[in-house]
Design an enzyme around this catalytic site. Structure first.
Site, PDB file in Angstrom:
ATOM      1  N   HIS A 187       0.601  -1.211   0.055  1.00  0.00           N
ATOM      2  CA  HIS A 187       0.230  -0.145   0.012  1.00  0.00           C
ATOM      3  C   HIS A 187       1.024   1.158  -0.182  1.00  0.00           C
ATOM      4  O   HIS A 187       0.411   2.379   0.086  1.00  0.00           O
ATOM      5  CB  HIS A 187      -0.972   0.022   1.114  1.00  0.00           C
ATOM      6  CG  HIS A 187      -1.780  -1.122   1.309  1.00  0.00           C
ATOM      7  ND1 HIS A 187      -2.737  -1.277   0.444  1.00  0.00           N
ATOM      8  CD2 HIS A 187      -2.052  -1.942   2.584  1.00  0.00           C
ATOM      9  CE1 HIS A 187      -3.365  -2.403   0.912  1.00  0.00           C
ATOM     10  NE2 HIS A 187      -3.037  -2.948   1.991  1.00  0.00           N
ATOM     11  N   SER A 188       2.109   1.098   0.049  1.00  0.00           N
ATOM     12  CA  SER A 188       2.954   2.108   0.216  1.00  0.00           C
ATOM     13  C   SER A 188       3.056   3.445  -0.730  1.00  0.00           C
ATOM     14  O   SER A 188       3.112   3.049  -1.906  1.00  0.00           O
ATOM     15  CB  SER A 188       4.355   1.763   0.253  1.00  0.00           C
ATOM     16  OG  SER A 188       5.402   2.915   0.354  1.00  0.00           O
ATOM     17  N   ASN A 189       2.793   4.655  -0.261  1.00  0.00           N
ATOM     18  CA  ASN A 189       2.876   5.736  -1.125  1.00  0.00           C
ATOM     19  C   ASN A 189       4.254   6.149  -1.308  1.00  0.00           C
ATOM     20  O   ASN A 189       4.268   6.710  -2.456  1.00  0.00           O
ATOM     21  CB  ASN A 189       2.002   7.012  -0.307  1.00  0.00           C
ATOM     22  CG  ASN A 189       0.585   6.678  -0.323  1.00  0.00           C
ATOM     23  OD1 ASN A 189      -0.070   6.129  -0.909  1.00  0.00           O
ATOM     24  ND2 ASN A 189       0.105   7.062   1.177  1.00  0.00           N
TER      25      ASN A 189
END
Length: 324
Positions: free
Chosen positions: A57-59
């Site tokens: 999910h890392s931005n």
């Protein structure tokens, strides 16, 4: 810098937002500020390939992939947490930006760092000139970029004839909070800065790591300043069940921001910060005007796991009838 009049009326506190969800590459987010300095540093060292790690999910990982694509660097992402049946959200964007994706499953943050080191060694053995970005681009250089961001925000709000007493933002790897705290010290203002922890298990010592990042940034741009532990304010009260997991108030935060202001926040990061603002406003433990620093990242809202949960949590969505 944007005033949120309808949300302000709803919760009884004047709220503004700093729109770091808007920007130049990769559907933006706060990590773009850090990457401006980090990738320049990598290129100065002669690197042509960056490697970084994070959740799927890392931005930060998505922004790194986009920034690398924009300047012609290779990018490898080592990503943890459960693997979806199909690429969705940030993972889908990572692939579109051309990153080499290494999915390592539901491992701990410590194990993820070890696996990332192994990938770096593998690539270097193949002749790649690699620069490893730490998780979240959390370095002194990254924090320094957010000290500058604080000064930018202060100038912007003053230009609109307003001010802020409190800044609230989602915090995980720490360099955003460290940098904003340093920026406040440079500006000699008294703004309260509250970091809403959304990934408390990233470090064994979260406050100590944040303090180190702030002082590393100070060494670069303001060597006369020494940040003390008491300068940092962060809370895990809105973390809920953990990183990427449910927390009280998240569905309401998403609902109010979208329905009242047309702004999307996501369940993994920014909605937890907005939930904190709403809760503190109701408890009268926050002094306005409040600046919600929108660090970006609405992409996980398109992950079926979260879409289904949000849909079932909001009555107004359950009552929608789809006509064909």
């Amino acid at each position: 810098m944007q005033f949120l009049p309808r949300l302000s009326k709803e919760i009884g506190v004047e709220v503004w937002t700093k729109r770091d969800d808007l920007g130049s590459v990769g559907l933006a987010g706060n990590k773009v500020r850090k990457l401006e300095t980090e990738l320049a540093h990598a290129q100065a060292l002669g690197a042509t390939h960056i490697v970084t790690e994070g959740s799927r999910h890392s931005n930060a990982a998505r922004a790194a992939a986009a920034a690398a694509a924009a300047i012609g660097m290779k990018c490898t992402l080592v990503l943890c947490h459960e693997e979806p049946k199909k690429p969705v959200g940030n993972l889908f964007l990572d692939a579109l930006f051309g990153a080499d994706l290494r999915l390592v499953g539901d491992v701990s943050w410590v194990e993820l760092a070890q696996l990332t080191e192994e990938v770096v060694h593998e690539l270097e053995a193949d002749g790649e000139r690699v620069h490893r970005l730490p998780i979240g681009s959390a370095t002194g250089r990254g924090a320094a970029s957010f000290a500058q961001a604080y000064i930018e925000a202060d100038e912007q709000i003053r230009a609109q004839g307003a001010r802020f007493n409190t800044i609230v933002h989602a915090s995980s790897a720490g360099s955003t909070h460290a940098g904003l705290t340093l920026g406040r010290a440079i500006s000699q203002t008294s703004t309260r800065i509250v970091g809403i922890i959304v990934a408390g298990e990233v470090y064994d010592d979260v406050p100590g790591t944040y303090l180190r990042l702030a002082n590393e940034a100070a060494d670069l741009i303001a060597p006369s300043i020494d940040i003390e532990p008491s300068d940092l304010e962060m809370t895990e009260e809105y973390l809920g069940e953990g990183y990427g997991k449910p927390a009280t108030g998240v569905a309401e935060a998403i609902d109010l921001m979208t329905r009242l202001e047309g702004i999307v926040v996501d369940p993994v990061y920014t909605a937890k910060a907005v939930a904190a603002i709403i809760d503190m406003a109701r408890k009268k433990t926050i002094q306005g005007p409040v600046l919600f620093w929108h660090t970006g990242g609405y992409h996980s809202i398109f992950d079926p796991t979260y879409t289904t949960s949000i849909w079932s949590s909001l009555p107004r969505l359950r009552n929608i009838v789809l006509h064909t």
